[in-house]
Design a protein around this motif. Structure first.
Motif, short mmCIF file in Angstrom:
data_model
loop_
_atom_site.label_atom_id
_atom_site.label_comp_id
_atom_site.label_asym_id
_atom_site.label_seq_id
_atom_site.Cartn_x
_atom_site.Cartn_y
_atom_site.Cartn_z
N GLY A 1 2.14 16.38 -3.79
CA GLY A 1 0.83 15.28 -3.00
C GLY A 1 0.35 14.58 -4.42
O GLY A 1 -0.54 13.66 -4.32
N GLN A 2 1.11 14.06 -5.27
CA GLN A 2 0.81 13.13 -6.46
C GLN A 2 0.96 12.29 -6.11
O GLN A 2 2.08 11.58 -4.88
CB GLN A 2 1.04 13.27 -8.15
CG GLN A 2 0.90 14.69 -8.76
CD GLN A 2 -0.34 14.34 -9.16
OE1 GLN A 2 -1.43 13.82 -9.27
NE2 GLN A 2 -1.27 15.58 -8.63
N PRO A 3 -0.07 11.12 -5.70
CA PRO A 3 0.48 9.57 -5.64
C PRO A 3 1.67 9.00 -5.89
O PRO A 3 1.48 8.61 -7.45
CB PRO A 3 -0.98 8.39 -5.42
CG PRO A 3 -2.20 9.78 -5.90
CD PRO A 3 -1.48 10.75 -6.79
N HIS A 4 2.33 7.71 -5.76
CA HIS A 4 3.54 7.04 -6.27
C HIS A 4 2.49 5.59 -6.53
O HIS A 4 3.10 4.85 -5.54
CB HIS A 4 4.65 6.90 -5.60
CG HIS A 4 5.14 8.67 -6.23
ND1 HIS A 4 4.94 9.59 -4.39
CD2 HIS A 4 5.52 8.81 -6.96
CE1 HIS A 4 6.04 10.21 -5.10
NE2 HIS A 4 6.33 10.46 -6.38
N PHE A 5 2.11 5.61 -7.41
CA PHE A 5 0.92 4.26 -7.51
C PHE A 5 2.13 3.08 -8.14
O PHE A 5 2.03 3.33 -9.43
CB PHE A 5 -0.40 4.33 -7.77
CG PHE A 5 -1.16 4.66 -6.56
CD1 PHE A 5 -0.44 5.23 -5.36
CD2 PHE A 5 -2.34 5.20 -6.49
CE1 PHE A 5 -1.24 5.89 -3.92
CE2 PHE A 5 -3.49 5.52 -6.29
CZ PHE A 5 -2.82 5.76 -4.84
N GLY A 6 3.02 2.57 -7.44
CA GLY A 6 3.80 1.25 -8.27
C GLY A 6 3.66 0.17 -8.65
O GLY A 6 3.44 -1.08 -8.92
N GLY A 7 2.89 -0.09 -7.98
CA GLY A 7 1.91 -1.87 -7.26
C GLY A 7 0.70 -2.23 -7.84
O GLY A 7 0.08 -1.30 -8.10
N VAL A 8 1.02 -2.93 -8.76
CA VAL A 8 0.36 -3.44 -9.40
C VAL A 8 -0.45 -5.02 -8.84
O VAL A 8 0.48 -5.87 -8.77
CB VAL A 8 0.47 -3.28 -11.58
CG1 VAL A 8 -0.81 -4.05 -11.73
CG2 VAL A 8 0.98 -2.43 -11.71
N LEU A 9 -1.60 -5.96 -8.55
CA LEU A 9 -1.78 -6.69 -8.00
C LEU A 9 -3.61 -6.94 -9.13
O LEU A 9 -3.84 -6.37 -9.67
CB LEU A 9 -1.52 -7.14 -7.38
CG LEU A 9 -0.68 -7.71 -6.55
CD1 LEU A 9 -1.25 -7.66 -4.92
CD2 LEU A 9 -0.25 -8.43 -6.82
N ASN A 10 -3.39 -8.33 -10.45
CA ASN A 10 -4.60 -8.76 -10.84
C ASN A 10 -5.12 -9.95 -9.83
O ASN A 10 -4.15 -10.13 -8.92
CB ASN A 10 -4.63 -9.15 -11.85
CG ASN A 10 -3.42 -7.80 -13.27
OD1 ASN A 10 -4.14 -7.42 -13.00
ND2 ASN A 10 -2.79 -8.76 -13.44
N SER A 11 -6.49 -9.50 -10.30
CA SER A 11 -7.41 -10.52 -8.92
C SER A 11 -7.65 -11.43 -9.72
O SER A 11 -8.89 -12.55 -10.35
CB SER A 11 -8.71 -10.10 -8.57
OG SER A 11 -8.88 -9.58 -10.07
#
Length: 175
Positions: A97-107
Motif C-alpha cells: 500500500g505504499q504510494p507510487h508518487f512519481g509525478g512532480v509539479l511546481n506552482s
C-alpha cells in the motif's frame, strides 16, 4: 518495477503517441483510437485557505496504464509560486500500500497546469486503484475515489487527511 512519468500540456496530450523510448507499449488494434477517461471522483486539495488543485484518476486504453492526474488551481499557483506537489497512483495489493508518487509539479507560472503519472494497470492483482497527491511534503494527502477495474465500481469515496499516506491508513468510506 515499471514506472512511467508523463507531464504534458493539454495540446501535447492530443499530439503525443504516449510512448516513451525504451518502454514497451501495448498498441491498440489498427484503426482503433486510443482514449483517456477519468475514473471515479476527483478530490480537491486545500491549502492556505484555498484549493491548491485537484487529484483525479485516469485510464488509458492506449497502454493500459492507470494514471494520477494533478491539476493546479491557477489562482493558487499565482498566489503561491514555488510550491511543489508529488502525485501518483496506488493499489493496496502492491508494495504493502505504499504510494507510487512519481509525478512532480511546481506552482511556478509558466510550468504546466496539469500532469499525469502512472503505472501499468495490470501491476495490481486486485485491480483496485486510487490516485493521491501531497503538497510540500506536508504529510497531508488528498485521494481520489478508489476504483475497482474488475467490476467498474467505486469501493471508497474521495478522501483527504494527514499522517495517513499509506493506503492501509486511509479511512475507508462509502463512495
Amino acid at each position: 518495477m515499471h514506472l512511467r512519468a508523463l507531464a504534458v500540456t493539454a495540446a501535447a496530450v492530443a499530439a503525443l503517441g504516449l510512448g516513451t523510448a525504451g518502454t514497451a507499449q501495448a498498441q491498440p488494434k489498427a484503426g482503433t483510437a486510443c482514449t483517456w477517461f477519468q475514473v471515479g471522483d476527483k478530490m480537491p486539495y486545500g491549502a492556505n485557505g484555498m484549493t491548491a488543485g485537484w487529484i483525479s484518476q485516469w485510464y488509458s486504453t492506449c497502454n493500459r496504464y492507470t494514471y494520477g492526474r494533478w491539476d493546479w488551481n491557477t489562482n493558487f499557483m499565482l498566489a503561491h509560486p514555488g510550491r511543489q506537489v508529488v502525485f501518483g497512483v496506488e493499489s493496496d495489493s502492491i508494495d504493502e500500500g505504499q504510494p507510487h508518487f512519481g509525478g512532480v509539479l511546481n506552482s511556478t507560472p509558466g510550468n504546466p497546469l496539469f500532469a499525469y503519472w502512472g503505472k501499468p494497470h495490470t501491476d495490481a492483482p486486485d485491480n483496485i486503484w486510487r490516485a493521491g497527491a501531497e503538497l510540500d511534503n506536508s504529510g497531508c494527502v488528498a485521494w481520489s475515489s478508489a476504483h475497482n477495474y474488475n467490476n467498474g465500481g467505486e469501493v471508497a469515496g474521495p478522501y483527504a487527511g494527514c499522517n495517513d499516506r499509506n493506503w492501509s491508513q486511509i479511512p475507508w468510506t462509502a463512495p
